[in-house]
Design a protein around this motif. Structure first.
Motif, short mmCIF file in Angstrom:
data_model
loop_
_atom_site.label_atom_id
_atom_site.label_comp_id
_atom_site.label_asym_id
_atom_site.label_seq_id
_atom_site.Cartn_x
_atom_site.Cartn_y
_atom_site.Cartn_z
N GLY A 133 -54.22 17.00 43.90
CA GLY A 133 -54.71 16.13 45.11
C GLY A 133 -54.80 15.46 45.71
O GLY A 133 -54.49 15.86 46.93
N SER A 134 -55.28 15.16 45.38
CA SER A 134 -55.38 12.91 45.81
C SER A 134 -54.64 11.88 46.82
O SER A 134 -54.68 11.92 47.21
N ILE A 135 -53.63 12.83 45.31
CA ILE A 135 -52.49 11.94 45.65
C ILE A 135 -51.43 12.53 46.56
O ILE A 135 -50.49 12.21 47.15
N GLY A 174 -43.52 1.06 39.59
CA GLY A 174 -44.75 0.71 39.90
C GLY A 174 -45.97 -0.40 40.75
O GLY A 174 -46.28 -1.23 40.08
N LEU A 175 -43.82 -1.01 41.66
CA LEU A 175 -44.49 -2.13 42.35
C LEU A 175 -44.68 -1.34 43.61
O LEU A 175 -44.13 -0.78 44.24
N ALA A 196 -48.95 0.90 49.88
CA ALA A 196 -48.27 1.41 48.33
C ALA A 196 -49.54 0.75 47.03
O ALA A 196 -50.42 1.50 46.05
N ALA A 197 -50.26 -0.64 47.55
CA ALA A 197 -50.65 -1.12 46.34
C ALA A 197 -52.79 -0.48 46.58
O ALA A 197 -52.54 0.15 45.27
N MET A 198 -52.54 0.47 47.92
CA MET A 198 -53.65 1.06 47.38
C MET A 198 -53.76 2.88 46.74
O MET A 198 -54.22 3.55 46.33
N MET A 199 -52.25 3.20 47.21
CA MET A 199 -52.12 3.94 46.72
C MET A 199 -51.75 3.74 45.28
O MET A 199 -52.20 4.92 44.16
N LEU A 200 -51.63 3.05 44.08
CA LEU A 200 -51.29 2.46 43.45
C LEU A 200 -52.88 2.32 42.37
O LEU A 200 -53.20 2.85 41.71
N GLN A 237 -54.27 4.75 39.88
CA GLN A 237 -54.74 4.08 37.79
C GLN A 237 -55.95 4.79 38.28
O GLN A 237 -56.69 4.57 36.93
N GLN A 238 -56.87 4.92 38.96
CA GLN A 238 -58.36 5.57 38.63
C GLN A 238 -58.66 6.96 38.55
O GLN A 238 -59.27 6.94 37.43
#
Lengths: 323, 499, 153
Positions: free
Chosen positions: B59-61, B323-324, B330-334, B338-339
């Motif tokens: 859901g969050s993604i 994973g770049l 994108a960094a925030m989505m990463l 990871q969360q």
């Protein structure tokens, strides 16, 4: 688009905390935690994890995270020292990177002006090469660096940061001239990783977490870690075990503003002690893969003072800081 | 055809009512926050990260996907309506889009941008679905020398924004390059032109510069000329919707913008700004209505908007396959992945196909939702321009400063915004083109750092710049683009002499 | 029409030259160079030289009077808007808070565009400020600068 990317990152955000359970006198604490970086980075994640653990475990009544990004924390610390003076409810997340950044930026404000509270976590640096590289281990790399430091290109984070310092120390340790290393700083983690995967550079150096999924997928080979010995959860040798005497950790800690009373300092140290023992914090450390490196009060103050001296020596010996 | 089956599975995940709701919330939040200058999709995701912590990973993604696309969209609405680019990638849209809005063609401008974003987003997401593994192999082969060559191509095409005097255009560009020098030199860690001001160490914000030059500068200029030239805005002149002619002039730029945006967005250091500039100048070169450029040409909105959105999908290529994180969002989505203990990377497709394909499927859905939501709003948006002029401009200034305050509440940042406003005013008064300043600020630092990286790796050997096939081709393109106009002019003269 | 020397154009050329000088001077104070390849001084040099050449080009244009015609200028609205911005910066710097700052900027700009209803506009700006503040702090949990008024909300 690295240079503009950070523009998106800028922000001063405070997340209203979920009110915690009030369980003791210390629970009246209403903390304001500054992350001197943009949302998303290591310091910000540390601050937000603290916020979560502190309020959920009831150690603090509320905790608010404020981001003040800029220049490796130089902007944040200046604001923290000036506006937080004497406030016993403020904390700032900082780390090894800030020690170096304040020196290279010639910051007028120094860490000596803050009140050290506690070191929380540490992450070790990992050295990686592309899977098809002829370099198989740290000894091969040492031989290559010794033969001609110019030909070994390193990809890592910003100039003067922990990655750069570790690379310079590696050269020094294996008997090469540390001022002659060919270190290429990249500003975003992704860009450095792409350069390593694409074989544009010889070796990559950064926190282990940056490389973890690539190592597990077999695209990168881990050739050394900067921990004292092998780490239990990582499949790879430390540099020390391979005969290279290099140990360095990218630690993160919290400090309080200058001019707080001894009682205020004690209250903050106690809160951190409790945080470190809390179930919530332990779970976060596990989830994020951070190593517990807890050290509080005077022991941490001593460590911080020593590390500043050591870092300055290193930065001067590799020519990143003059005088 | 595995991808088809996986995508179908992903769609069944994404169209679950709860996930649709998450996508809708994401799209709405993304658009709402995206319209604020200075607050882009990255910051929005960052703000919502703690809130989504309680949702399940899927859901969050999915919500992030909505925020991402919504944020990209919101930035262009303000660029068109009030000349305030919500993010640097919307700057090219502001150039022609705002001119269109002032000429009463805000409706078609918003429509072409919405439909173009949809078309580009959809094509690029299809590209992401089927080409990602292949594209990423190429993308990581792109080294510093190749980026430098790409910057050379971009620099050559900047002249499209110059106006009629090369000297004044170059002056603007060099002012931008000078501003780009400010801050810490990434390769040696020394500060340049920062004079010890910590706020300057990280360089000048592109959005601060763009909003200052465009929005504040224009407010000052219009105010200073009110006594002789009363500006009259008509929200709608002609059709509110795109005419047949508009469609005809838009569809090719959409496709060309997509073709530029997606691959460049997939490059680890490609970004969204460069494809929008390239698209703008391509459209200006190819248009059958060159006289309209600078006065509101619809191609100049359609192309860059498509490029902008296609690059957003392109950014997900390296994120999901390797994973770049190659953009702040994108960094925030990463961080979001990871969360939940997920590490995007080579293994993610194999380990959590449900998540990856659910995300890709919700990108399609978010895209369609944006179109459905935004097209009916076009009529409402353009009515904004009917607000009495004093209130409209007062609102624009409040809005412009609000974005800066929210993103970074530092007096220094606001002073810079005001100073750039004065600069924008003076440049308008003395007829210097504005866009090259922003282009210089964006391209200068990238060109410099990539060139220096390339030369450091090659130990100073300049041959490295032509040895890679990518860079050789790109430099050739730059050279041709530079020489061809002169050559054609010469031919023209030759012909004229013959006649 | 005779062409005359454009003084403003000369001033622009002079400012460009001054910026070029400042960049050159700043560049020469950089003490650390890259070990391999090109150092941090190259780009400032290029920009400084480029700006100096362009200063010359602009000066030539000014001497020839080739600058585009300019309309007369009304300074009052400019002063008003910049004053509004200055008040905004000062209020935020010294803790006056976001709402008052926004309210003043709104009224100042609207006055600059010819409205003469300062009180009404202050109220409108105030309402906008309150709404935006609430939206940001309550909905987005984003902290805008806080003053006495914001503390009450």
């Amino acid at each position: 688009m690295i240079h503009t990317r950070k523009s998106l990152w800028r922000g001063a955000i405070a997340v209203a905390a979920v009110a915690g359970f009030v369980t003791s006198a210390a629970a009246q604490m209403e903390l304001k935690i500054m992350a001197p970086a943009a949302p998303g980075g290591g310091w910000d994640q540390t601050a937000r994890s603290m916020q979560q653990a502190l309020t959920q475990s009831g150690i603090a009544k509320s905790a608010q995270v404020v981001n003040v990004p800029g220049a490796g924390g130089s902007v944040g610390i200046a604001q923290f020292v000036n506006s937080g003076k004497g406030d016993g409810n403020q904390l700032m997340v900082m780390g090894y990177v800030m020690v170096g950044a304040l020196l290279t930026n010639k910051s007028p404000v120094t860490l000596d002006q803050t009140t050290p509270i506690a070191r929380l976590t540490a992450e070790y640096e990992a050295l990686v090469v592309p899977a098809d590289s002829p370099i198989k281990n740290a000894k091969d790399l040492a031989a290559a660096v010794k033969a001609d430091p110019a030909k070994v290109t390193w990809a890592g984070g910003s100039a003067g940061g922990v990655d750069h310092i570790a690379a310079a120390l590696f050269a020094k340790e294996v008997g090469a001239d540390p001022t002659k290393i060919n270190y290429i700083p990249f500003s975003g983690g992704g860009e450095a990783l792409a350069a390593i995967l694409g074989g544009k550079v010889t070796v990559g150096i950064s926190g282990y977490g940056e490389f973890e999924s690539q190592i597990k997928a077999g695209k990168l080979r881990l050739i050394g870690l900067t921990s004292a010995t092998k780490l239990p959860n990582i499949d790879g040798q430390s540099l020390k075990d391979q005969g290279i005497n290099l140990e360095i950790a990218n630690w993160r800690a919290v400090v309080a503003p200058p001019g707080i009373t001894a009682e205020q300092k004690k209250a903050l140290v106690d809160a951190m002690d409790k945080l470190n023992k809390s179930k919530e914090w332990t779970e976060i450390l596990k989830a994020k893969g951070w190593d517990d490196a807890y050290l509080s009060g005077d022991a941490f103050a001593k460590f911080l003072a020593e590390d500043q001296v050591r870092t300055k020596e290193v930065l001067m010996s590799v020519g990143l800081v003059k005088s | 055809m595995d991808a088809f089956i996986s995508l179908a599975n992903g769609l069944t995940i994404a169209i679950q009512p709860m996930n649709l709701l998450f996508a809708l919330v994401g799209v709405l939040l993304g658009t709402a926050v995206g319209v604020l200058p200075g607050i882009g999709p990255a910051l929005t995701v960052a703000l919502l990260l703690p809130i989504t912590f309680k949702l399940d990973p899927g859901g969050s993604i999915i919500m992030f996907a909505g925020i991402y696309y919504g944020g990209m969209y919101g930035g262009s609405t303000t660029a068109i309506l009030i000349n305030t680019p919500g993010e640097s990638a919307s700057m090219a849209t502001a150039l022609e889009g705002n001119k269109m809005a002032k000429a009463g063609r805000g409706g078609p401008a918003l429509a072409t941008s919405a439909i173009g974003s949809f078309v580009a987003g959809t094509i690029a997401t299809i590209g992401l679905t089927f080409l990602a593994p292949f594209l990423v192999e190429l993308a990581i082969q792109f080294g510093p020398e190749d980026y430098f060559a790409l910057m050379c191509v971009a620099f050559v095409t900047v002249s499209a924004t110059f106006g009629d005097s090369p000297v004044r255009g170059l002056t603007s560009l060099f002012i931008g390059l000078a501003l780009g020098l400010v801050g810490i030199d990434i390769l040696t860690g020394q500060s340049r032109l920062a004079y010890g001001v910590p706020e300057l160490f990280d360089g000048i914000e592109v959005t601060t510069l763009a909003v200052g030059l465009f929005a504040v500068g224009e407010a000052l200029y219009v105010a200073s000329r009110r006594h002789i030239h009363e500006e009259k805005l008509e929200p709608v002149r002609g059709s509110l919707w795109m005419t047949k002619q508009d469609w005809k002039r838009s569809w090719k730029p959409w496709l060309r913008g997509t073709a530029l945006g997606f691959p460049i967005g997939a490059l680890p250091a490609g970004g969204a700004e460069i494809p929008t500039f390239l698209s703008y100048s391509t459209e200006k070169k190819l248009t059958k209505h060159p006289e309209e450029f600078g006065h509101g040409a619809i191609e100049g909105v359609a192309g860059p908007e498509a490029a902008n959105n296609a690059s957003a999908a392109g950014t997900l290529v390296p994120l999901l396959t390797l994973g770049l994180p190659t953009s702040a969002t994108a960094a925030m989505m990463l961080a979001g992945f990871q969360q939940y203990g997920l590490n995007p990377g080579p293994l993610l497709f194999a380990e959590r196909p449900d998540l990856v394909w659910g995300l890709i499927a919700s990108l399609f859905i978010a895209n369609a939702m944006l179109l459905v939501l935004n097209l009916p709003l076009v009529g409402l948006w353009v009515r904004l321009l009917a607000i009495p002029q004093p209130w409209l401009y007062a609102g624009i200034l409040v809005f412009a400063t609000m974005g800066t305050i929210a993103a970074n509440p530092s007096p220094v940042e606001l002073m810079m915004l005001s100073a750039f406003g004065v600069l924008g005013f003076l440049m308008r008064r003395f007829d210097y083109p504005i866009a090259p300043v922003v282009v210089g600020l964006i391209l200068g630092p990238i060109a410099e750092s990539q060139l220096r990286r390339a030369l450091s790796i090659s130990l100073g050997d300049p041959m490295v710049l032509v040895q890679s096939p990518f860079s050789a081709i790109l430099l050739l393109i730059a050279l041709v683009a530079l020489i061809l106009p002169f050559f054609l002019k010469g031919m023209g003269r030759f012909k004229a002499a013959e006649d | 029409m005779t062409r005359r020397i454009d003084v403003a154009g000369l001033v622009i050329a002079f400012i460009l030259l001054a910026i070029a000088g400042a960049i050159w001077w700043d560049m020469s104070s950089l003490s650390i160079s890259s070990v391999y390849g090109v150092g941090p001084k190259a780009m400032p040099m290029i920009v400084a030289v480029g700006l100096a050449i362009l200063a010359l080009g602009n000066a030539v244009m000014a001497f020839r009077g080739e600058l585009p015609a300019r309309d007369s200028l009304d300074w009052k609205p400019i002063v008003l808007i910049l004053g509004g911005l200055a008040a905004l910066i000062a209020l935020i710097r010294f803790g006056g808070g976001f709402i008052f700052a926004t309210s003043i900027l709104f009224a100042a700009t609207s006055t600059a565009f010819g409205r003469r209803a300062i009180i009404t506009d202050l109220v409108i700006g105030f309402v906008i400020g309150v709404v935006v503040y609430l939206l940001f702090s309550k909905l987005l949990t984003l902290s805008l600068p806080v003053g006495p008024l914001e503390r009450l909300i």
